[in-house]
Each structure stands twice: as C-alpha cells, then as structure tokens.
Design an enzyme around this catalytic site. Structure first.
Site, PDB file in Angstrom:
ATOM      1  N   HIS A   1     -12.298  11.318   1.907  1.00  0.00           N
ATOM      2  CA  HIS A   1     -12.360   9.897   2.233  1.00  0.00           C
ATOM      3  C   HIS A   1     -12.299   9.599   3.718  1.00  0.00           C
ATOM      4  O   HIS A   1     -12.992   8.709   4.200  1.00  0.00           O
ATOM      5  CB  HIS A   1     -11.221   9.184   1.508  1.00  0.00           C
ATOM      6  CG  HIS A   1     -11.113   7.724   1.805  1.00  0.00           C
ATOM      7  ND1 HIS A   1     -12.169   6.843   1.628  1.00  0.00           N
ATOM      8  CD2 HIS A   1     -10.081   6.971   2.288  1.00  0.00           C
ATOM      9  CE1 HIS A   1     -11.786   5.624   1.970  1.00  0.00           C
ATOM     10  NE2 HIS A   1     -10.540   5.676   2.382  1.00  0.00           N
TER      11      HIS A   1
ATOM     12  N   GLU B   1      -7.348   1.610  -3.092  1.00  0.00           N
ATOM     13  CA  GLU B   1      -5.904   1.738  -3.279  1.00  0.00           C
ATOM     14  C   GLU B   1      -5.281   0.424  -3.725  1.00  0.00           C
ATOM     15  O   GLU B   1      -4.167   0.396  -4.254  1.00  0.00           O
ATOM     16  CB  GLU B   1      -5.253   2.211  -1.975  1.00  0.00           C
ATOM     17  CG  GLU B   1      -3.786   2.524  -2.097  1.00  0.00           C
ATOM     18  CD  GLU B   1      -3.250   3.304  -0.903  1.00  0.00           C
ATOM     19  OE1 GLU B   1      -2.084   3.088  -0.548  1.00  0.00           O
ATOM     20  OE2 GLU B   1      -4.005   4.117  -0.346  1.00  0.00           O
TER      21      GLU B   1
ATOM     22  N   GLN C   1      -8.454  13.615   4.808  1.00  0.00           N
ATOM     23  CA  GLN C   1      -7.740  12.913   3.740  1.00  0.00           C
ATOM     24  C   GLN C   1      -8.600  12.843   2.481  1.00  0.00           C
ATOM     25  O   GLN C   1      -9.732  12.358   2.512  1.00  0.00           O
ATOM     26  CB  GLN C   1      -7.378  11.499   4.171  1.00  0.00           C
ATOM     27  CG  GLN C   1      -6.563  10.757   3.121  1.00  0.00           C
ATOM     28  CD  GLN C   1      -6.067   9.431   3.626  1.00  0.00           C
ATOM     29  OE1 GLN C   1      -6.792   8.446   3.618  1.00  0.00           O
ATOM     30  NE2 GLN C   1      -4.820   9.397   4.089  1.00  0.00           N
TER      31      GLN C   1
ATOM     32  N   PHE D   1       0.866  -1.166   0.000  1.00  0.00           N
ATOM     33  CA  PHE D   1       0.000   0.000   0.000  1.00  0.00           C
ATOM     34  C   PHE D   1       0.909   1.224   0.000  1.00  0.00           C
ATOM     35  O   PHE D   1       2.090   1.134   0.346  1.00  0.00           O
ATOM     36  CB  PHE D   1      -0.918   0.004   1.232  1.00  0.00           C
ATOM     37  CG  PHE D   1      -2.357  -0.315   0.926  1.00  0.00           C
ATOM     38  CD1 PHE D   1      -2.710  -1.133  -0.124  1.00  0.00           C
ATOM     39  CD2 PHE D   1      -3.364   0.203   1.716  1.00  0.00           C
ATOM     40  CE1 PHE D   1      -4.040  -1.425  -0.389  1.00  0.00           C
ATOM     41  CE2 PHE D   1      -4.686  -0.078   1.465  1.00  0.00           C
ATOM     42  CZ  PHE D   1      -5.030  -0.897   0.410  1.00  0.00           C
TER      43      PHE D   1
ATOM     44  N   ARG E   1      -3.342   9.787   6.954  1.00  0.00           N
ATOM     45  CA  ARG E   1      -3.433   8.380   7.342  1.00  0.00           C
ATOM     46  C   ARG E   1      -2.719   7.472   6.354  1.00  0.00           C
ATOM     47  O   ARG E   1      -2.898   7.596   5.144  1.00  0.00           O
ATOM     48  CB  ARG E   1      -4.898   7.958   7.465  1.00  0.00           C
ATOM     49  CG  ARG E   1      -5.057   6.483   7.833  1.00  0.00           C
ATOM     50  CD  ARG E   1      -6.491   6.111   8.098  1.00  0.00           C
ATOM     51  NE  ARG E   1      -7.350   6.238   6.937  1.00  0.00           N
ATOM     52  CZ  ARG E   1      -7.455   5.317   5.975  1.00  0.00           C
ATOM     53  NH1 ARG E   1      -6.688   4.224   6.005  1.00  0.00           N
ATOM     54  NH2 ARG E   1      -8.291   5.495   4.975  1.00  0.00           N
TER      55      ARG E   1
ATOM     56  N   LEU F   1     -15.191   5.255  -3.824  1.00  0.00           N
ATOM     57  CA  LEU F   1     -13.778   4.902  -3.771  1.00  0.00           C
ATOM     58  C   LEU F   1     -13.402   3.838  -4.794  1.00  0.00           C
ATOM     59  O   LEU F   1     -14.088   2.828  -4.948  1.00  0.00           O
ATOM     60  CB  LEU F   1     -13.436   4.388  -2.364  1.00  0.00           C
ATOM     61  CG  LEU F   1     -11.954   4.201  -2.063  1.00  0.00           C
ATOM     62  CD1 LEU F   1     -11.241   5.540  -2.069  1.00  0.00           C
ATOM     63  CD2 LEU F   1     -11.783   3.509  -0.716  1.00  0.00           C
TER      64      LEU F   1
ATOM     65  N   ARG G   1      -0.891   9.202   0.188  1.00  0.00           N
ATOM     66  CA  ARG G   1      -2.154   9.595  -0.427  1.00  0.00           C
ATOM     67  C   ARG G   1      -2.231  11.097  -0.667  1.00  0.00           C
ATOM     68  O   ARG G   1      -2.770  11.540  -1.689  1.00  0.00           O
ATOM     69  CB  ARG G   1      -3.320   9.139   0.451  1.00  0.00           C
ATOM     70  CG  ARG G   1      -3.552   7.640   0.394  1.00  0.00           C
ATOM     71  CD  ARG G   1      -4.668   7.207   1.310  1.00  0.00           C
ATOM     72  NE  ARG G   1      -4.993   5.797   1.109  1.00  0.00           N
ATOM     73  CZ  ARG G   1      -5.910   5.143   1.808  1.00  0.00           C
ATOM     74  NH1 ARG G   1      -6.597   5.772   2.745  1.00  0.00           N
ATOM     75  NH2 ARG G   1      -6.148   3.874   1.571  1.00  0.00           N
TER      76      ARG G   1
ATOM     77  N   HIS H   1      -8.733  10.991  -0.747  1.00  0.00           N
ATOM     78  CA  HIS H   1      -8.196   9.806  -1.415  1.00  0.00           C
ATOM     79  C   HIS H   1      -7.963  10.139  -2.879  1.00  0.00           C
ATOM     80  O   HIS H   1      -8.801  10.777  -3.516  1.00  0.00           O
ATOM     81  CB  HIS H   1      -9.177   8.646  -1.275  1.00  0.00           C
ATOM     82  CG  HIS H   1      -8.588   7.314  -1.578  1.00  0.00           C
ATOM     83  ND1 HIS H   1      -8.269   6.918  -2.857  1.00  0.00           N
ATOM     84  CD2 HIS H   1      -8.254   6.273  -0.775  1.00  0.00           C
ATOM     85  CE1 HIS H   1      -7.774   5.692  -2.818  1.00  0.00           C
ATOM     86  NE2 HIS H   1      -7.751   5.275  -1.564  1.00  0.00           N
TER      87      HIS H   1
END
Length: 629
Positions: A397, A302, A280, A166, A432, A299, A333, A282
């Site tokens: 997000h 990821e 955040q 990730f 995050r 979404l 991100r 995304h």
C-alpha cells in the site's frame, strides 16, 4: 535512463505540446510559460523536441506537488506542474479514510505532541523526529486552511470538523470527508491552484533529470500522447511523484503508477535513498479471485475498521482478540496485516486467500453515511456491506522509504533538487500511522514551497539552455527512440508481472535471508531477460510506457531487496522470521547512494525528539479500542 555497473538495470534508454493552467486555459501565467516553449528546437540531425524553461519545475501533480506549487504561486513565483496522467487523476484520490490533525474536536486532550508521539511509536522510532514534529505541529493550520478553501469535511452536531479513530492513534484525530477524503483534498487543492492560474502539463513522463551529480538543472521526458521529446530547463526541480508499492504483485495502486520513478530519478541524479526496506502492507485489500482481477489488492479503507468493522476467520473467530486484545482491529497496520497473514498461513483463511471484514452490526444508515464509496463499490459487485461481510487480505500500500531530504527545505543534497510526499523517507519510520500520508503532503509541501520561493534569484526566471544540457537531453531522446524500436521476444508487461510476483514471494510481509537472497538471484536473471525486450508500438503506446516503468522498478527492487537483507531484525513493516525480535543496535537508518558506479549502503543514527514530545512519549497515551464497543 542509465545502466551503471552495479546493474540497476535500465533498458536501452530509449503531437502537440500543451502548457496550460492547472485545470483550465489561462491568458496570464500559463501563457507566460507557453511563451518559453521553443516548438522545434533540435539542431542535431532530425531531432525535434520542445524546450520549456520555468523557474521551478514540479514533477508530480498529486497533493504534495499541488501544495508546493500553491505556496510558490502565493509567493509570486510561476511554477510549472507536470503530471503523468490526466489532470486530477493522481494517486492522492485513492487515500480514502482521512487526514490527521490534533484539532481536539471530540477529544480535547489531544494535541500535536501526542500526534507526534503516536507517529514515532508507529514508526518504531526510526522516524526523523524533526520531520514528525513539523508535520504534527503544522497540521491543525493546514486543515483549517483546507476548510477555508472549501474542503467539505464531515461535521459534528455542533459544527466542528468531525474526527474518527484510525489504527494506533490515542485519540480521534482523523478528519474526513466520508470515505473519499483524498479525492476531496485534491479537488480543493486544484480549485485553489486554478484561482492562482498555476500552469500545468498533463500526460508527461520524465525519464531523466539533468544532473552532473552535484547540481540538477532540469529534466528530460516525453509527451505520452504525441511521443514528442521535452526538455525542461529549470534551476529548481521538485520531485513529488509518489512511491513504489506497485512493484508488488498485490498492491493498492494502479499498475501504471507508484513504480518508483521518483526514487530512481533521484538516485541517478546523485541523491541518496533511505529506508527502502520498509513497505507497508495494508491489512485490508480486496481479494481479486472473488471480485475479479481488476479489483485485486484495491484498498478497503481503514475507515471501515475505524467505524467499528471486525475481522473474522473462516472458523468464525474474531481473531484479533488473540493478537491484540486491547486495540483489536485498530492496532498498527503492520500488526493487523501480519495477523491476517498468519491466519491464512495456518489454514483459517477463505478459499480465495483472505479473511472476513464485517461492519454489518452497525446501523445501516450510519454505514451508508460514513462509508458511501465502500457501500457503492461493493454493491456494484453484488455485496451489501450493511448485511454481509467482505473478503480482504493484505496488499502492498505505501512505501515509507524514499529520497533522503532535509524536511525544513526539501533539499536532497543535490543543488536544485527537492523532494516531498511519498517520494521521500523520514516522517513515517518503519511503519506509517494511518491518516499521516495526506498530512505529510500538505504540511511539508507548504514548507518546501516557502523555501524554494525564498531562494529564487533573478537568473532563475527564464534559464538558458547550455550546450552540455542540450547534449544530455539529446542523448536521452535517442535512447528513448532506440527503446521504442526494441524488437525482441519478451514484453515489458510480462517482465513487470514476473517482477511483481518475485517481490511478493521474496520480499513480502514475512521475509528471511534465504528468500531474500533467492530474490536477488532471480532479479539478476530477470534483468538478463530485458536484453530480449520487445516494445509493441511507438512512444505513445502503453508498451513503451511499461518499458520505461520496468527500468525504474528494477532499480528500486534491487535496492529494497539489498536493504531488507542487510537489516537483520524485525521492526515495523519489515518482518524477518529468522530475526523475529527488535534489535536496538538496529535503531539506525540505511542510507543508499551510488559511489563510483556501485550501490553503497551505510548506517546513520536516528535523532531524538524534542522535550515536549519526549514527555508525551513517556505519558504512554494509547487507544482504548473498547470505546467503540
């Protein structure tokens, strides 16, 4: 709901009761809770409302609330979990890509200290180091626990729990179940809760905590199907009701959740909020104009980039080479989201306001195996992601800010009130790390459950309802009745849409002083329009629900705008174009509370990590994206 002098607006505050086990009827614990229900206990005038007196009330039925409840039940406590939606329909299910734990299945050099270091680096060192270390240290055990409870993790050829890259992680650390990890986790937790016969009430909305500012003694709300008022009397209340990303125009939540309920309730009850300026965005949300409004902002996990997906602009450039040549699409991100925003702003975006995400270079069967939900979703929209790119753009997000807590206990500083999950701030700092949201829910959820179980006393088992508590509840019920009768000219839906557009424009990915101040002015004007609110329907209507949502959303919107204006630097997800650099003097948290009816903000220094994590930070571990090439 409340309307203090600092103008955190609340509209004029305005069946069958169901106490059930988490997922199925029960003759034991659920029946015990049902026995505490006084079916029509309203002695004043014609008020009738239900009264429930559990030893612990858990508000929120996602992974965090479920894990707290499981720990309580395993300790012999009978908690009551309440949710705003049908059972199993929590936002946890939308966390698709994976959950982090330093298992070392593929990269044996990984350990919890490097996980903690990656989390601190991604959070730009505004994280609570103790919260980070508790999460990273406990996650391997939590993953093994979920595995034992039947969560069907993807496996390596030799049977280990598989792990993927990730963004911004030094090693392959993200455990997964295809691209439906959150759904699989919640199913597993619900199955465990069913085994423990944990009582659960669905379709309940909480509008006020019973609090004198120093102690919480329960909560007040209503049954969303019958409209009937409910008084929950409990000496211990756990908030696990999510964040507030849905206050933005483009967001990855549904419009009826993540509106800031938990943060507004906690602030009103006397708790403090922390770091609300950090939201955040995304990098990869669906572009609604192409796929339809119902998909706008949804979404695109990821995991698509984690499995090798590449980003291109309309000129065919793989533009992350310009912004992050080493980590590419798997940089943090905030970095990727700003890069996409810049490409669109500079005229290299699509006609729908996005860029292209392409994984068609990977083997078709591999894509279908690793990303089955994404393949299915886009196929239903006429797009084969194994053959062609998809259009994406940043979407709100996750909210790093939330309630200020002690992570060892979940305590908020208000006796009897605890908080956990996305409701709180601290683990994630200024941004995050992908895969850490699900991790926090179960790692910290267990600790909070342990603490509450340890401090329960015999008087907590079936607490009496005092006259002052009943009076607060009855005032709230009358206020809710008044709200339901609002007959002005403007609907809650229209005002919420205007609020979301306001925040997207004035507190979005790129911010500056002028736009933030304009946002506050427009917020005042929007608040004035609520005086002419119209609710279409009774307390079972969506219009009434959105009227309550409007109240809490305005509260968190003002707090977010004010803290974003105060922080004159760019750090993590908070990007100020008029203050583009990180300022080390701003390595502080912004703490917001209500003092004498006014919003008050103060700065608080950030702690330092343990020597072991400091060593990992100094080693400078970093993802080499090109391992994927």
């Amino acid at each position: 709901m409340f309307a203090p002098s600092f103008k955190l607006m609340t509209p004029p505050p305005s069946g069958t009761d169901r106490s059930r086990e988490l997922g199925r009827p029960s003759d034991t614990r659920a029946a015990a809770v049902a026995d505490r229900l006084d079916d029509a206990n309203g002695p004043v005038d014609d008020l009738e409302y239900g009264v429930v007196t559990p030893p612990v009330l858990v508000i929120g039925a996602g992974a965090a609330g479920a894990r707290v409840a499981i720990e309580l039940a395993e300790s012999g406590v009978d908690p009551l979990v309440i949710g705003k939606r049908d059972h199993g329909d929590a936002h946890t299910t939308w966390a698709a890509g994976g959950v982090n734990a330093a298992l070392g299945s593929l990269d044996p050099d990984d350990d919890w200290t490097i996980h903690a270091a990656d989390t601190l680096n991604e959070g730009h060192h505004l994280n609570d180091p103790e919260a980070v270390e508790l999460t990273a240290k406990h996650m391997p055990d939590r993953i093994r626990e979920l595995d034992e409870w039947g969560m069907g993790f993807d496996r390596t050829a030799d049977g280990k729990i598989n792990q993927r890259y990730f963004g911004a992680q030094s090693y392959r650390r993200t455990c997964f179940v295809g691209d439906r990890t959150g759904e699989a986790m919640l199913e597993t937790l619900i199955d465990r809760a069913q085994e423990l016969e944990i009582p659960y009430r669905e379709n309940v909305m909480i509008t006020r905590l019973l609090s004198d500012g120093d102690r919480v003694s329960g909560a007040v709300g209503f049954d969303m199907e019958s409209g009937r008022g409910l008084l929950f009397r409990s000496n211990h209340v756990v908030l696990a009701a999510g964040g507030f990303s849905a206050v933005f125009d483009r967001h990855s939540s549904r419009d009826d959740e993540n509106n800031g309920d938990a943060q507004a309730l906690a602030l009103e009850a006397g708790a403090s909020l922390l770091d609300l300026e950090f939201v955040q965005f995304h990098p990869t949300g669906m572009v609604g104009e192409r796929y339809g409004e119902e998909w706008d902002g949804r979404l695109v996990t990821e995991a698509v980039r984690g499995e090798g997906g590449r980003l291109y602009n309309t000129e065919g450039e793989r533009f992350m080479e310009r912004y992050s040549p080493d980590q590419m699409e798997l940089d943090a991100r905030d970095v990727v989201a700003r890069a996409i925003a810049r490409e669109i702003e500079d005229g290299r975006g699509t006609e729908h306001g996005g860029v292209y995400l392409d994984i068609s270079h990977r083997d078709d069967d591999y894509v279908r195996e690793r990303l089955p939900r994404m393949v299915e979703r886009f196929a239903s929209l006429g797009v084969d992601i194994t053959e062609e790119p998809i259009e994406v753009a940043p979407t709100a997000h996750y909210t790093m800010g939330g309630v200020d807590v002690d992570f060892r206990t979940g305590e908020t500083g208000v006796d009897g009130l605890y908080a956990v999950g996305e409701t709180v701030a601290g683990v994630h700092g200024a941004n995050r790390l992908g895969g850490n949201s699900l991790a926090e829910t179960v790692a910290i959820g267990k600790l909070v459950g342990e603490h509450v179980a340890d401090i329960l006393e015999s008087d907590d088992a079936d607490p009496a309802v005092a006259d002052d508590q009943r009076a607060i509840a009855e005032r709230e019920f009358r206020a809710l009745e008044s709200l339901a009768g609002a007959d002005g000219d403007v609907t809650p839906t229209a005002l919420l849409a205007d609020l979301r557009e306001l925040l997207w424009t004035h507190a979005g990915i790129l911010r500056d002083e002028e736009t933030l101040r304009e946002g506050l002015e427009k917020l005042d004007a929007l608040r004035e329009r609520t005086e002419n609110l119209r609710v279409d329907g009774d307390r079972t209507s969506r219009s009434f629900e959105f009227a309550v949502d409007l109240s809490v959303s305005l509260t968190v919107a003002e707090t977010m705008l004010r803290t974003a204006l105060e922080r004159t630097e760019s750090r993590g997800a908070h990007s100020r174009t008029d203050h583009p650099e990180v300022d080390e003097e701003w390595r502080v948290n912004l703490v917001v509370s209500v003092d004498d009816g006014e919003l008050s903000t103060r700065r608080r220094g950030v702690g330092e990590p343990s020597p072991a994590v400091q060593d990992a930070l100094e080693e400078g571990y970093e993802l080499d994206y090109h391992h994927l090439e």
